[in-house]
Design a protein around this motif. Structure first.
Motif, PDB file in Angstrom:
ATOM      1  N   LEU A 222     -25.504   7.247 -19.810  1.00  9.43           N
ATOM      2  CA  LEU A 222     -24.342   6.542 -19.281  1.00  9.43           C
ATOM      3  C   LEU A 222     -23.417   6.144 -20.426  1.00  9.43           C
ATOM      4  N   VAL A 223     -22.132   6.462 -20.277  1.00 14.18           N
ATOM      5  CA  VAL A 223     -21.145   6.175 -21.310  1.00 14.18           C
ATOM      6  C   VAL A 223     -20.029   5.333 -20.717  1.00 14.18           C
ATOM      7  N   SER A 224     -19.673   4.268 -21.428  1.00 16.63           N
ATOM      8  CA  SER A 224     -18.582   3.407 -20.976  1.00 16.63           C
ATOM      9  C   SER A 224     -17.257   4.156 -21.062  1.00 16.63           C
ATOM     10  N   GLN A 225     -16.396   3.922 -20.060  1.00 20.19           N
ATOM     11  CA  GLN A 225     -15.046   4.479 -20.076  1.00 20.19           C
ATOM     12  C   GLN A 225     -13.996   3.417 -20.339  1.00 20.19           C
ATOM     13  N   GLY A 226     -14.432   2.247 -20.764  1.00 16.68           N
ATOM     14  CA  GLY A 226     -13.492   1.195 -21.090  1.00 16.68           C
ATOM     15  C   GLY A 226     -13.394   0.140 -20.005  1.00 16.68           C
ATOM     16  N   LEU A 227     -12.697  -0.935 -20.334  1.00 14.19           N
ATOM     17  CA  LEU A 227     -12.563  -2.078 -19.439  1.00 14.19           C
ATOM     18  C   LEU A 227     -11.897  -1.677 -18.132  1.00 14.19           C
ATOM     19  N   GLY A 228     -12.527  -2.047 -17.035  1.00 19.72           N
ATOM     20  CA  GLY A 228     -11.960  -1.779 -15.722  1.00 19.72           C
ATOM     21  C   GLY A 228     -12.326  -0.439 -15.135  1.00 19.72           C
ATOM     22  N   TYR A 229     -13.103   0.367 -15.863  1.00 25.01           N
ATOM     23  CA  TYR A 229     -13.488   1.688 -15.367  1.00 25.01           C
ATOM     24  C   TYR A 229     -15.015   1.775 -15.278  1.00 25.01           C
ATOM     25  N   ALA A 230     -15.482   2.448 -14.245  1.00 24.71           N
ATOM     26  CA  ALA A 230     -16.922   2.609 -14.068  1.00 24.71           C
ATOM     27  C   ALA A 230     -17.489   3.532 -15.143  1.00 24.71           C
ATOM     28  N   PRO A 231     -18.730   3.307 -15.570  1.00 20.93           N
ATOM     29  CA  PRO A 231     -19.344   4.222 -16.543  1.00 20.93           C
ATOM     30  C   PRO A 231     -19.545   5.596 -15.931  1.00 20.93           C
ATOM     31  N   THR A 232     -19.787   6.573 -16.786  1.00 17.61           N
ATOM     32  CA  THR A 232     -19.976   7.941 -16.302  1.00 17.61           C
ATOM     33  C   THR A 232     -21.109   8.601 -17.075  1.00 17.61           C
ATOM     34  N   TRP A 233     -21.714   9.606 -16.462  1.00 16.72           N
ATOM     35  CA  TRP A 233     -22.783  10.348 -17.129  1.00 16.72           C
ATOM     36  C   TRP A 233     -22.168  11.374 -18.083  1.00 16.72           C
ATOM     37  N   LYS A 234     -22.708  11.437 -19.307  1.00 11.77           N
ATOM     38  CA  LYS A 234     -22.225  12.388 -20.307  1.00 11.77           C
ATOM     39  C   LYS A 234     -23.421  13.050 -20.999  1.00 11.77           C
ATOM     40  N   THR A 235     -23.186  14.277 -21.441  1.00  7.89           N
ATOM     41  CA  THR A 235     -24.166  14.980 -22.255  1.00  7.89           C
ATOM     42  C   THR A 235     -23.761  14.866 -23.713  1.00  7.89           C
ATOM     43  N   LEU A 236     -24.640  14.349 -24.547  1.00  5.45           N
ATOM     44  CA  LEU A 236     -24.357  14.195 -25.972  1.00  5.45           C
ATOM     45  C   LEU A 236     -25.013  15.336 -26.734  1.00  5.45           C
ATOM     46  N   ARG A 237     -24.189  16.067 -27.504  1.00  4.54           N
ATOM     47  CA  ARG A 237     -24.727  17.110 -28.375  1.00  4.54           C
ATOM     48  C   ARG A 237     -24.824  16.539 -29.779  1.00  4.54           C
ATOM     49  N   ILE A 238     -26.001  16.185 -30.191  1.00  5.36           N
ATOM     50  CA  ILE A 238     -26.212  15.562 -31.497  1.00  5.36           C
ATOM     51  C   ILE A 238     -26.986  16.527 -32.379  1.00  5.36           C
ATOM     52  N   PRO A 239     -26.358  17.068 -33.429  1.00  3.01           N
ATOM     53  CA  PRO A 239     -27.086  18.003 -34.295  1.00  3.01           C
ATOM     54  C   PRO A 239     -28.203  17.309 -35.057  1.00  3.01           C
ATOM     55  N   GLU A 240     -29.249  18.062 -35.325  1.00  5.15           N
ATOM     56  CA  GLU A 240     -30.371  17.521 -36.082  1.00  5.15           C
ATOM     57  C   GLU A 240     -30.186  17.841 -37.566  1.00  5.15           C
ATOM     58  N   TYR A 241     -30.144  16.803 -38.385  1.00  5.59           N
ATOM     59  CA  TYR A 241     -29.954  16.973 -39.818  1.00  5.59           C
ATOM     60  C   TYR A 241     -31.211  16.554 -40.573  1.00  5.59           C
ATOM     61  N   GLU A 242     -31.558  17.337 -41.591  1.00  5.00           N
ATOM     62  CA  GLU A 242     -32.633  16.938 -42.495  1.00  5.00           C
ATOM     63  C   GLU A 242     -32.022  16.181 -43.663  1.00  5.00           C
ATOM     64  N   PRO A 243     -32.695  15.142 -44.153  1.00  6.87           N
ATOM     65  CA  PRO A 243     -32.131  14.344 -45.235  1.00  6.87           C
ATOM     66  C   PRO A 243     -31.946  15.158 -46.511  1.00  6.87           C
ATOM     67  N   ASN A 244     -30.866  14.835 -47.246  1.00  6.09           N
ATOM     68  CA  ASN A 244     -30.595  15.391 -48.580  1.00  6.09           C
ATOM     69  C   ASN A 244     -30.366  16.900 -48.577  1.00  6.09           C
ATOM     70  N   LYS A 245     -29.970  17.441 -47.429  1.00  6.81           N
ATOM     71  CA  LYS A 245     -29.631  18.861 -47.375  1.00  6.81           C
ATOM     72  C   LYS A 245     -28.156  19.014 -47.005  1.00  6.81           C
ATOM     73  N   PHE A 246     -27.522  20.056 -47.568  1.00  5.69           N
ATOM     74  CA  PHE A 246     -26.117  20.304 -47.291  1.00  5.69           C
ATOM     75  C   PHE A 246     -25.959  21.099 -45.996  1.00  5.69           C
ATOM     76  N   TYR A 247     -24.943  20.711 -45.212  1.00  6.33           N
ATOM     77  CA  TYR A 247     -24.632  21.398 -43.968  1.00  6.33           C
ATOM     78  C   TYR A 247     -23.139  21.675 -43.925  1.00  6.33           C
ATOM     79  N   LEU A 248     -22.781  22.775 -43.281  1.00  7.50           N
ATOM     80  CA  LEU A 248     -21.377  23.105 -43.115  1.00  7.50           C
ATOM     81  C   LEU A 248     -20.763  22.143 -42.097  1.00  7.50           C
ATOM     82  N   ILE A 249     -19.897  21.267 -42.564  1.00  8.47           N
ATOM     83  CA  ILE A 249     -19.299  20.244 -41.716  1.00  8.47           C
ATOM     84  C   ILE A 249     -17.873  20.614 -41.323  1.00  8.47           C
ATOM     85  N   TYR A 250     -17.147  21.236 -42.249  1.00 10.70           N
ATOM     86  CA  TYR A 250     -15.745  21.579 -41.986  1.00 10.70           C
ATOM     87  C   TYR A 250     -15.491  23.007 -42.424  1.00 10.70           C
ATOM     88  N   ASN A 251     -14.831  23.791 -41.602  1.00 13.77           N
ATOM     89  CA  ASN A 251     -14.359  25.102 -42.055  1.00 13.77           C
ATOM     90  C   ASN A 251     -13.114  25.487 -41.285  1.00 13.77           C
TER      91      ASN A 251
END
Length: 273
Positions: free
Chosen positions: A63-92
């Protein structure tokens, strides 16, 4: 008497239905205020505004808030898995330019051959480098989100001169191209374009640069070139990223710049569908 009791019960029920309810708190701040753990044994649903039905969401949604006065909504979160101290391509990203830059024989740099090594040093400010011209379409903004980063730049273009067929003595022009970040030189390559047996020769120029640990935030990357010196090339024009004659066109001669930023992630910005 029974009538009075019923009226009292109905009155108290109305108060309870309209009042705020607090669990483990004497001062509820919402219609239901729970001060403590909540154990849900069945389902959570929100009202679908399109048809007023109750929607429970899909597997792995939150459930994700949509702000004051709006009902929350269901959302899918895509969260990448990162290993510590490793470089990943963030911008290209990649950019192109068909305008390029043009140099006449009167625009040779005043930097002599013997002093080029002392002049073209890392971190040199663009404003202090004489006779350099920026390829405007390649000046872009890039983003860095971590203090540990490596930015890679791949620049490619075509260089041409309006030489006739090779004579005696040899005819050639020295030139150089630099990659700049926030107008500071991070990479430079110099080459020589030489007359050959056919007229209007051209070469492909490719250079790769890298800069580490840029500060977090936005940075401007740009490419600039210069005509360094001419040898038996009086009256000859040099073009970089554009054509001087029709044996090639602006599509063939165009410049491109590819930027990849690898980081050790510090801030995780989730992407919401």
């Amino acid at each position: 008497m029974m009538r009075k009791i019923l009226l009292t019960l109905f009155f108290m029920t109305g108060i309870l239905l309209s009042a705020q309810v607090g669990i483990n708190t004497p001062s509820p701040k919402a219609k239901l205020d729970v001060n403590g753990d909540v154990n849900l044994r069945n389902k959570i649903a929100v009202q679908d505004a399109t048809d007023n039905s109750l929607y429970q969401g899909n597997n792995d949604q939150v459930l994700v808030s949509q702000g004051l006065g709006y009902a929350p909504t269901w959302k899918t979160l895509r969260i990448p898995e990162y290993e510590p101290n490793k470089f990943y391509l963030i911008y290209n990203n990649s950019f192109s330019d068909k305008v390029g830059v043009t140099f006449t024989d009167s625009e040779n740099s005043t930097v002599g051959m013997a002093s080029r090594g002392a002049t073209f040093t890392k971190g040199k400010d663009y404003s202090s480098l004489q006779s350099f011209k920026k390829i405007d379409g390649l000046s872009q903004t890039i983003s860095v989100f971590s203090t540990q980063s490596k930015a890679y730049f791949l620049f490619e273009t075509v260089v041409q001169a309006d030489f006739g067929g090779n004579g005696n003595p040899d005819t050639s022009i020295d030139y150089a191209c630099g990659i700049f970040v926030d107008n500071k030189l991070v990479n430079l390559r110099q080459r020589n374009l030489k007359a050959i047996s056919t007229t209007y020769p051209f070469i492909t120029h490719t250079q790769i640069g890298i800069v580490e640990n840029l500060s977090k935030g936005n940075h401007t990357v740009s490419v600039a070139c210069t005509r360094l010196g001419s040898y038996e090339a009086q009256g000859k024009t040099l073009t970089i990223g554009t054509n001087v004659y029709t044996n090639i066109n602006d599509f063939i001669a165009q410049s491109s710049l590819k930027v990849d930023v690898y980081e050790v992630p510090e801030v995780f910005n989730t992407i919401i569908n």
